[in-house]
Design an enzyme around this catalytic site. Structure first.
Site, PDB file in Angstrom:
ATOM      1  N   CYS A   2      26.071  37.870  21.724  1.00  0.00           N
ATOM      2  CA  CYS A   2      27.102  38.632  21.030  1.00  0.00           C
ATOM      3  C   CYS A   2      26.836  40.128  21.098  1.00  0.00           C
ATOM      4  O   CYS A   2      25.727  40.565  21.385  1.00  0.00           O
ATOM      5  CB  CYS A   2      27.165  38.242  19.554  1.00  0.00           C
ATOM      6  SG  CYS A   2      27.202  36.468  19.260  1.00  0.00           S
ATOM      7  N   ARG A  17      32.923  42.671  16.297  1.00  0.00           N
ATOM      8  CA  ARG A  17      32.041  42.127  17.321  1.00  0.00           C
ATOM      9  C   ARG A  17      32.765  41.218  18.298  1.00  0.00           C
ATOM     10  O   ARG A  17      33.884  40.741  18.058  1.00  0.00           O
ATOM     11  CB  ARG A  17      30.935  41.347  16.627  1.00  0.00           C
ATOM     12  CG  ARG A  17      31.441  40.155  15.823  1.00  0.00           C
ATOM     13  CD  ARG A  17      31.279  38.792  16.489  1.00  0.00           C
ATOM     14  NE  ARG A  17      29.920  38.407  16.685  1.00  0.00           N
ATOM     15  CZ  ARG A  17      29.169  37.826  15.754  1.00  0.00           C
ATOM     16  NH1 ARG A  17      29.691  37.528  14.566  1.00  0.00           N
ATOM     17  NH2 ARG A  17      27.910  37.494  16.003  1.00  0.00           N
TER      18      ARG A  17
END
Length: 327
Positions: A2, A17
């Site tokens: 991520c 994100r």
């Protein structure tokens, strides 16, 4: 894995994100109103608190947030920290908070990064799992407001560490102190027009392309490369300070570190992809998301809900690709 960023432009501040994994999760935009009771496992319950909005799953009426922000403008996300993360057992004399409770624990009580630092002084992120089917996952966290960011890591060697984060970005392992040190390799990268500096005698040197200042920028999907690339994009981003253009710019920055199916095989025949991009405007309370197979950007405005209520509000992600035709 991520990538998370804190993006400030003019009057706007966005936090959010990319979630990169090889398996789907039934995620939704989840709003936790001020009077929902957080039933912590090893700490007193939190009955009244700031309202939250973010991405997560609701299981047994419990919001399991992947990332979120509160009504005061503080954002927080948990990212994979495989092979490094370590949670000690419940420790006497400490504020024992399970990893799955950590985001709501901070965001329900803190208005700023400065306040979260104080709450972190006595915290122990313990090894309590949500259930037998959902044991603790190794994570580290980024906490951001419009002024600053910090990273929280807990390892067996160093215990709990809080790092100042001047780059407003977090990816995955190795530890954040290495990420900070590694940026020294890239101090000459530039998004600006750059002169030829190879030698005084420039004969035979041809500026064959635009963007020469970015030569050496990593292009891989590994965590170190994504960190450098995200920071470079974040710091060189130029956008008019207009609401919708800021939304677009936030998604464009994160699109530069998205993962395409086939780039990262994690098991034979299984590939990690950017399942979704999500984040919010901390000034307006609007949360946005798009998914791998549906790049349309959807929005939920937390201020349109009853934030003094006691019941979670859930909007499942729309994952089916829709293409509007012009004719």
């Amino acid at each position: 894995m991520c990538t998370a960023i804190s993006y400030k432009n003019g009057s706007s501040h966005f936090f959010g994100r990319n979630l990169d994994l090889e398996m789907e999760y039934p995620v939704s935009t989840v709003i936790t109103p001020r009077n929902y009771e957080f039933e912590l496992r090893n700490m007193p319950h939190i009955k009244e608190h700031y309202a939250l909005i973010g991405t997560g799953m609701v299981i047994d009426n419990t919001p399991l947030y992947f990332e979120a922000m509160n009504e005061k403008g503080l954002g927080m996300a948990g990212l994979a920290f495989f092979k490094f993360g370590y949670y000690p057992p419940v420790t006497e004399g400490k504020d024992n908070v399970a990893s799955f409770e950590f985001i709501p624990y901070i965001l329900s009580q803190c208005e700023s990064v400065e306040e979260s630092r104080k709450l972190l002084e006595n915290i122990n992120i313990d090894n309590t799992g949500f259930s037998e089917c959902l044991p603790p996952q190794a994570l580290h966290w980024i906490i951001s407001d419009e002024k600053e960011s910090i990273v929280i890591e807990t390892t067996k060697e160093k215990g709990l560490k809080v790092y100042d984060n001047p780059f407003n970005c977090l990816t995955n392992p190795p530890t954040f102190d290495y990420m900070l040190w590694n940026m020294s390799y890239y101090i000459n990268l530039s998004g600006d027009l750059v002169p030829v500096r190879f030698a005084d005698d420039k004969d035979g040197l041809v500026e064959y392309s635009r963007g020469i200042g970015s030569i050496g920028l990593p292009g891989g999907v590994d965590s170190i490369s994504r960190f450098v690339r995200a920071v470079f994009t974040l710091r060189n981003s130029k956008s008019a300070d207009e609401p919708l253009k800021n939304v677009a710019e936030f998604f464009h920055i994160l699109s530069n570190v998205q993962q395409v199916s086939g780039e990262d095989e994690v098991k034979p025949g299984e590939y990690e992809i950017t399942l979704y991009t999500a984040g919010g405007d901390t000034k307006t309370g609007v949360w946005y998301h798009s998914t791998y197979y549906n790049p349309t950007i959807y929005a939920v405005d937390m201020k349109k809900e009853d934030l003094d209520g006691k019941t979670l509000v859930v909007y499942p992600f729309k994952k089916d690709f829709v293409i509007p035709f012009d004719n």
